[in-house]
Write a protein that holds these residues in place. Structure first.
Motif, PDB file in Angstrom:
ATOM      1  N   GLU A 108       0.834  -1.209   0.000  1.00 15.50           N
ATOM      2  CA  GLU A 108       0.000   0.000   0.000  1.00 15.50           C
ATOM      3  C   GLU A 108       0.872   1.264   0.000  1.00 15.50           C
ATOM      4  OE1 GLU A 108      -2.893  -0.306  -0.894  1.00 15.50           O
ATOM      5  OE2 GLU A 108      -4.048  -1.758   0.251  1.00 15.50           O
ATOM      6  N   LYS A 109       1.972   1.236   0.727  1.00 17.22           N
ATOM      7  CA  LYS A 109       2.879   2.389   0.744  1.00 17.22           C
ATOM      8  C   LYS A 109       3.468   2.614  -0.651  1.00 17.22           C
ATOM      9  CE  LYS A 109       3.404   4.000   4.959  1.00 17.22           C
ATOM     10  NZ  LYS A 109       3.135   5.394   5.267  1.00 17.22           N
ATOM     11  N   GLN A 110       3.859   1.528  -1.318  1.00 15.83           N
ATOM     12  CA  GLN A 110       4.377   1.655  -2.682  1.00 15.83           C
ATOM     13  C   GLN A 110       3.309   2.220  -3.611  1.00 15.83           C
ATOM     14  OE1 GLN A 110       6.685  -1.731  -4.280  1.00 15.83           O
ATOM     15  NE2 GLN A 110       6.609  -2.554  -2.193  1.00 15.83           N
ATOM     16  N   LEU A 111       2.092   1.784  -3.411  1.00 10.64           N
ATOM     17  CA  LEU A 111       0.991   2.232  -4.257  1.00 10.64           C
ATOM     18  C   LEU A 111       0.704   3.720  -4.067  1.00 10.64           C
ATOM     19  CD1 LEU A 111      -0.793   1.044  -6.414  1.00 10.64           C
ATOM     20  CD2 LEU A 111      -2.423   0.394  -4.639  1.00 10.64           C
ATOM     21  N   THR A 112       0.883   4.229  -2.846  1.00 11.55           N
ATOM     22  CA  THR A 112       0.649   5.662  -2.628  1.00 11.55           C
ATOM     23  C   THR A 112       1.660   6.507  -3.403  1.00 11.55           C
ATOM     24  OG1 THR A 112       1.989   5.755  -0.599  1.00 11.55           O
ATOM     25  CG2 THR A 112      -0.386   5.373  -0.338  1.00 11.55           C
ATOM     26  N   ARG A 113       2.807   5.928  -3.733  1.00 13.06           N
ATOM     27  CA  ARG A 113       3.785   6.652  -4.549  1.00 13.06           C
ATOM     28  C   ARG A 113       3.525   6.462  -6.045  1.00 13.06           C
ATOM     29  NH1 ARG A 113       6.748   4.479  -0.314  1.00 13.06           N
ATOM     30  NH2 ARG A 113       7.557   2.760  -1.571  1.00 13.06           N
ATOM     31  N   ALA A 114       2.923   5.332  -6.423  1.00 15.14           N
ATOM     32  CA  ALA A 114       2.707   5.031  -7.847  1.00 15.14           C
ATOM     33  C   ALA A 114       1.436   5.664  -8.410  1.00 15.14           C
ATOM     34  CB  ALA A 114       2.651   3.517  -8.042  1.00 15.14           C
ATOM     35  N   LEU A 115       0.384   5.732  -7.606  1.00 16.09           N
ATOM     36  CA  LEU A 115      -0.898   6.231  -8.126  1.00 16.09           C
ATOM     37  C   LEU A 115      -0.842   7.669  -8.653  1.00 16.09           C
ATOM     38  CD1 LEU A 115      -3.375   4.496  -5.673  1.00 16.09           C
ATOM     39  CD2 LEU A 115      -3.336   4.240  -8.167  1.00 16.09           C
ATOM     40  N   PRO A 116      -0.141   8.593  -8.004  1.00 12.98           N
ATOM     41  CA  PRO A 116      -0.065   9.943  -8.587  1.00 12.98           C
ATOM     42  C   PRO A 116       0.580   9.945  -9.972  1.00 12.98           C
ATOM     43  CG  PRO A 116       0.612  10.010  -6.285  1.00 12.98           C
ATOM     44  CD  PRO A 116       0.489   8.548  -6.671  1.00 12.98           C
ATOM     45  N   LYS A 117       1.577   9.086 -10.188  1.00 10.82           N
ATOM     46  CA  LYS A 117       2.224   8.982 -11.501  1.00 10.82           C
ATOM     47  C   LYS A 117       1.245   8.443 -12.529  1.00 10.82           C
ATOM     48  CE  LYS A 117       6.698   8.050  -9.379  1.00 10.82           C
ATOM     49  NZ  LYS A 117       7.714   7.026  -9.120  1.00 10.82           N
ATOM     50  N   MET A 118       0.453   7.450 -12.120  1.00 13.66           N
ATOM     51  CA  MET A 118      -0.531   6.879 -13.050  1.00 13.66           C
ATOM     52  C   MET A 118      -1.606   7.916 -13.383  1.00 13.66           C
ATOM     53  SD  MET A 118      -0.753   3.008 -11.522  1.00 13.66           S
ATOM     54  CE  MET A 118      -1.601   2.248 -12.911  1.00 13.66           C
ATOM     55  N   ALA A 119      -2.013   8.687 -12.389  1.00 14.69           N
ATOM     56  CA  ALA A 119      -3.023   9.729 -12.629  1.00 14.69           C
ATOM     57  C   ALA A 119      -2.490  10.769 -13.614  1.00 14.69           C
ATOM     58  CB  ALA A 119      -3.422  10.386 -11.306  1.00 14.69           C
ATOM     59  N   ARG A 120      -1.255  11.214 -13.406  1.00 17.08           N
ATOM     60  CA  ARG A 120      -0.663  12.216 -14.307  1.00 17.08           C
ATOM     61  C   ARG A 120      -0.500  11.681 -15.726  1.00 17.08           C
ATOM     62  NH1 ARG A 120       2.497  13.195  -9.757  1.00 17.08           N
ATOM     63  NH2 ARG A 120       4.222  11.955 -10.603  1.00 17.08           N
ATOM     64  N   ALA A 121      -0.267  10.383 -15.856  1.00 16.55           N
ATOM     65  CA  ALA A 121      -0.051   9.774 -17.173  1.00 16.55           C
ATOM     66  C   ALA A 121      -1.350   9.480 -17.911  1.00 16.55           C
ATOM     67  CB  ALA A 121       0.752   8.485 -17.011  1.00 16.55           C
ATOM     68  N   SER A 122      -2.488   9.611 -17.228  1.00 14.78           N
ATOM     69  CA  SER A 122      -3.792   9.287 -17.823  1.00 14.78           C
ATOM     70  C   SER A 122      -4.269  10.407 -18.732  1.00 14.78           C
ATOM     71  CB  SER A 122      -4.833   9.048 -16.734  1.00 14.78           C
ATOM     72  OG  SER A 122      -4.428   7.996 -15.902  1.00 14.78           O
ATOM     73  N   HIS A 123      -4.778  10.014 -19.868  1.00 19.88           N
ATOM     74  CA  HIS A 123      -5.359  10.968 -20.823  1.00 19.88           C
ATOM     75  C   HIS A 123      -6.833  11.213 -20.504  1.00 19.88           C
ATOM     76  CE1 HIS A 123      -6.069  12.909 -24.685  1.00 19.88           C
ATOM     77  NE2 HIS A 123      -7.084  12.099 -24.882  1.00 19.88           N
ATOM     78  N   ASN A 124      -7.537  10.166 -20.179  1.00 19.20           N
ATOM     79  CA  ASN A 124      -8.976  10.236 -19.890  1.00 19.20           C
ATOM     80  C   ASN A 124      -9.195  10.856 -18.504  1.00 19.20           C
ATOM     81  OD1 ASN A 124     -11.484   8.961 -18.579  1.00 19.20           O
ATOM     82  ND2 ASN A 124     -11.812   8.578 -20.768  1.00 19.20           N
ATOM     83  N   ALA A 125     -10.021  11.892 -18.441  1.00 14.13           N
ATOM     84  CA  ALA A 125     -10.261  12.607 -17.179  1.00 14.13           C
ATOM     85  C   ALA A 125     -10.899  11.707 -16.127  1.00 14.13           C
ATOM     86  CB  ALA A 125     -11.138  13.831 -17.437  1.00 14.13           C
TER      87      ALA A 125
END
Length: 170
Positions: free
Chosen positions: A25-42
Protein backbone atom coordinates in the motif's frame (compact mmCIF):
# COMPACT_ATOMS: atom_id res chain seq x y z
CA UNK A 1 1.84 -30.51 15.25
CA UNK A 2 0.30 -29.28 18.47
CA UNK A 3 -2.58 -26.82 18.35
CA UNK A 4 -0.45 -24.19 20.06
CA UNK A 5 2.34 -24.49 17.49
CA UNK A 6 -0.23 -24.33 14.69
CA UNK A 7 -1.75 -21.17 16.18
CA UNK A 8 1.70 -19.59 16.45
CA UNK A 9 2.49 -20.37 12.81
CA UNK A 10 -0.89 -18.97 11.78
CA UNK A 11 -0.17 -15.78 13.74
CA UNK A 12 3.26 -15.46 12.15
CA UNK A 13 1.70 -15.93 8.71
CA UNK A 14 -0.83 -13.21 9.51
CA UNK A 15 1.88 -10.78 10.68
CA UNK A 16 4.03 -11.48 7.61
CA UNK A 17 1.11 -11.03 5.20
CA UNK A 18 -0.05 -7.85 6.94
CA UNK A 19 3.51 -6.47 6.86
CA UNK A 20 3.73 -7.33 3.17
CA UNK A 21 0.48 -5.60 2.26
CA UNK A 22 1.47 -2.55 4.34
CA UNK A 23 4.56 -2.25 2.14
CA UNK A 24 2.40 -2.79 -0.95
CA UNK A 25 0.00 0.00 0.00
CA UNK A 26 2.88 2.39 0.74
CA UNK A 27 4.38 1.66 -2.68
CA UNK A 28 0.99 2.23 -4.26
CA UNK A 29 0.65 5.66 -2.63
CA UNK A 30 3.78 6.65 -4.55
CA UNK A 31 2.71 5.03 -7.85
CA UNK A 32 -0.90 6.23 -8.13
CA UNK A 33 -0.07 9.94 -8.59
CA UNK A 34 2.22 8.98 -11.50
CA UNK A 35 -0.53 6.88 -13.05
CA UNK A 36 -3.02 9.73 -12.63
CA UNK A 37 -0.66 12.22 -14.31
CA UNK A 38 -0.05 9.77 -17.17
CA UNK A 39 -3.79 9.29 -17.82
CA UNK A 40 -5.36 10.97 -20.82
CA UNK A 41 -8.98 10.24 -19.89
CA UNK A 42 -10.26 12.61 -17.18
CA UNK A 43 -12.44 9.93 -15.58
CA UNK A 44 -9.50 7.53 -15.38
CA UNK A 45 -7.35 10.26 -13.83
CA UNK A 46 -10.11 10.91 -11.27
CA UNK A 47 -10.38 7.17 -10.54
CA UNK A 48 -6.65 6.98 -9.78
CA UNK A 49 -6.88 10.08 -7.58
CA UNK A 50 -9.86 8.63 -5.70
CA UNK A 51 -8.04 5.34 -5.25
CA UNK A 52 -5.03 7.21 -3.87
CA UNK A 53 -7.24 8.65 -1.11
CA UNK A 54 -8.72 5.20 -0.45
CA UNK A 55 -5.22 3.70 -0.32
CA UNK A 56 -4.15 6.25 2.28
CA UNK A 57 -7.22 5.24 4.29
CA UNK A 58 -6.28 1.58 3.88
CA UNK A 59 -2.82 2.27 5.32
CA UNK A 60 -4.53 3.87 8.32
CA UNK A 61 -6.83 0.86 8.57
CA UNK A 62 -3.80 -1.46 8.67
CA UNK A 63 -2.50 0.65 11.55
CA UNK A 64 -5.85 0.08 13.30
CA UNK A 65 -5.56 -3.68 12.69
CA UNK A 66 -2.06 -3.71 14.17
CA UNK A 67 -3.27 -1.82 17.22
CA UNK A 68 -6.38 -3.96 17.73
CA UNK A 69 -4.34 -7.18 17.49
CA UNK A 70 -1.49 -5.94 19.64
CA UNK A 71 1.12 -6.95 17.07
CA UNK A 72 4.12 -5.32 15.45
CA UNK A 73 4.70 -5.29 11.70
CA UNK A 74 7.94 -6.55 10.21
CA UNK A 75 9.97 -4.23 7.99
CA UNK A 76 9.75 -5.99 4.64
CA UNK A 77 9.34 -4.93 1.03
CA UNK A 78 6.50 -6.37 -1.00
CA UNK A 79 8.32 -7.61 -4.10
CA UNK A 80 5.04 -8.51 -5.81
CA UNK A 81 3.84 -4.89 -5.65
CA UNK A 82 7.29 -3.69 -6.65
CA UNK A 83 6.93 -5.72 -9.84
CA UNK A 84 3.37 -4.55 -10.48
CA UNK A 85 4.36 -0.91 -9.99
CA UNK A 86 7.31 -1.40 -12.33
CA UNK A 87 4.96 -2.87 -14.92
CA UNK A 88 2.72 0.19 -14.65
CA UNK A 89 5.74 2.45 -15.10
CA UNK A 90 6.67 0.50 -18.23
CA UNK A 91 3.19 1.17 -19.64
CA UNK A 92 3.74 4.89 -19.10
CA UNK A 93 7.12 4.75 -20.84
CA UNK A 94 6.12 2.42 -23.68
CA UNK A 95 2.97 4.21 -24.87
CA UNK A 96 2.49 7.83 -25.77
CA UNK A 97 -0.21 9.71 -23.90
CA UNK A 98 -3.66 8.84 -25.15
CA UNK A 99 -6.34 6.16 -25.11
CA UNK A 100 -3.97 3.26 -25.82
CA UNK A 101 -1.84 4.15 -22.78
CA UNK A 102 -5.03 4.55 -20.72
CA UNK A 103 -6.10 1.03 -21.69
CA UNK A 104 -2.66 -0.29 -20.70
CA UNK A 105 -2.81 1.61 -17.38
CA UNK A 106 -6.21 0.10 -16.60
CA UNK A 107 -4.77 -3.36 -17.22
CA UNK A 108 -1.82 -2.64 -14.92
CA UNK A 109 -4.11 -1.19 -12.26
CA UNK A 110 -6.43 -4.19 -12.37
CA UNK A 111 -3.49 -6.53 -11.82
CA UNK A 112 -2.76 -4.52 -8.66
CA UNK A 113 -6.40 -4.73 -7.57
CA UNK A 114 -6.53 -8.49 -8.09
CA UNK A 115 -3.37 -8.93 -6.02
CA UNK A 116 -4.88 -6.80 -3.26
CA UNK A 117 -8.23 -8.63 -3.41
CA UNK A 118 -6.45 -11.97 -2.92
CA UNK A 119 -4.31 -10.58 -0.11
CA UNK A 120 -7.12 -8.91 1.85
CA UNK A 121 -9.38 -11.94 1.47
CA UNK A 122 -6.66 -14.13 2.95
CA UNK A 123 -5.89 -11.65 5.73
CA UNK A 124 -9.55 -11.33 6.75
CA UNK A 125 -9.83 -15.12 6.94
CA UNK A 126 -6.62 -15.43 8.97
CA UNK A 127 -7.77 -12.68 11.35
CA UNK A 128 -11.08 -14.48 11.90
CA UNK A 129 -9.30 -17.81 12.52
CA UNK A 130 -7.05 -16.11 15.07
CA UNK A 131 -10.04 -14.61 16.89
CA UNK A 132 -9.30 -11.03 15.77
CA UNK A 133 -12.91 -10.11 14.97
CA UNK A 134 -12.30 -6.35 14.84
CA UNK A 135 -9.30 -6.83 12.56
CA UNK A 136 -11.28 -9.15 10.29
CA UNK A 137 -14.03 -6.55 9.96
CA UNK A 138 -11.51 -3.82 9.06
CA UNK A 139 -9.83 -6.06 6.51
CA UNK A 140 -13.18 -6.93 4.95
CA UNK A 141 -13.88 -3.19 4.56
CA UNK A 142 -10.67 -2.83 2.60
CA UNK A 143 -11.49 -5.94 0.56
CA UNK A 144 -14.82 -4.38 -0.42
CA UNK A 145 -13.06 -1.16 -1.49
CA UNK A 146 -10.59 -3.10 -3.62
CA UNK A 147 -13.40 -5.01 -5.34
CA UNK A 148 -15.27 -1.76 -5.95
CA UNK A 149 -12.18 -0.16 -7.50
CA UNK A 150 -11.72 -3.17 -9.77
CA UNK A 151 -15.36 -2.88 -10.87
CA UNK A 152 -14.95 0.85 -11.58
CA UNK A 153 -11.86 0.19 -13.67
CA UNK A 154 -13.74 -2.46 -15.64
CA UNK A 155 -16.56 -0.02 -16.32
CA UNK A 156 -14.12 2.68 -17.43
CA UNK A 157 -12.44 0.23 -19.77
CA UNK A 158 -15.74 -0.91 -21.27
CA UNK A 159 -17.54 2.41 -21.51
CA UNK A 160 -14.83 4.89 -22.35
CA UNK A 161 -11.22 3.91 -22.74
CA UNK A 162 -11.61 0.87 -25.00
CA UNK A 163 -13.82 2.81 -27.40
CA UNK A 164 -11.33 5.70 -27.42
CA UNK A 165 -8.44 3.29 -27.98
CA UNK A 166 -10.24 1.59 -30.87
CA UNK A 167 -10.94 4.96 -32.47
CA UNK A 168 -7.32 6.03 -31.99
CA UNK A 169 -5.95 2.87 -33.61
CA UNK A 170 -8.32 3.05 -36.58
Amino acid sequence: MHARARALKLALTFIHSLSDVYSAEKQLTRALPKMARASHNANLRAAFETHLEETRGQVERIDQVVESCGIKLKRIKCVAMEGLVEEGQEQIEDFEEGPIRDAALIGAAQKVEHYEIATYGTLATLAAQLGFADASKLLLETLAEEKSTDDKLTQLAKLEVSKEAQAASA
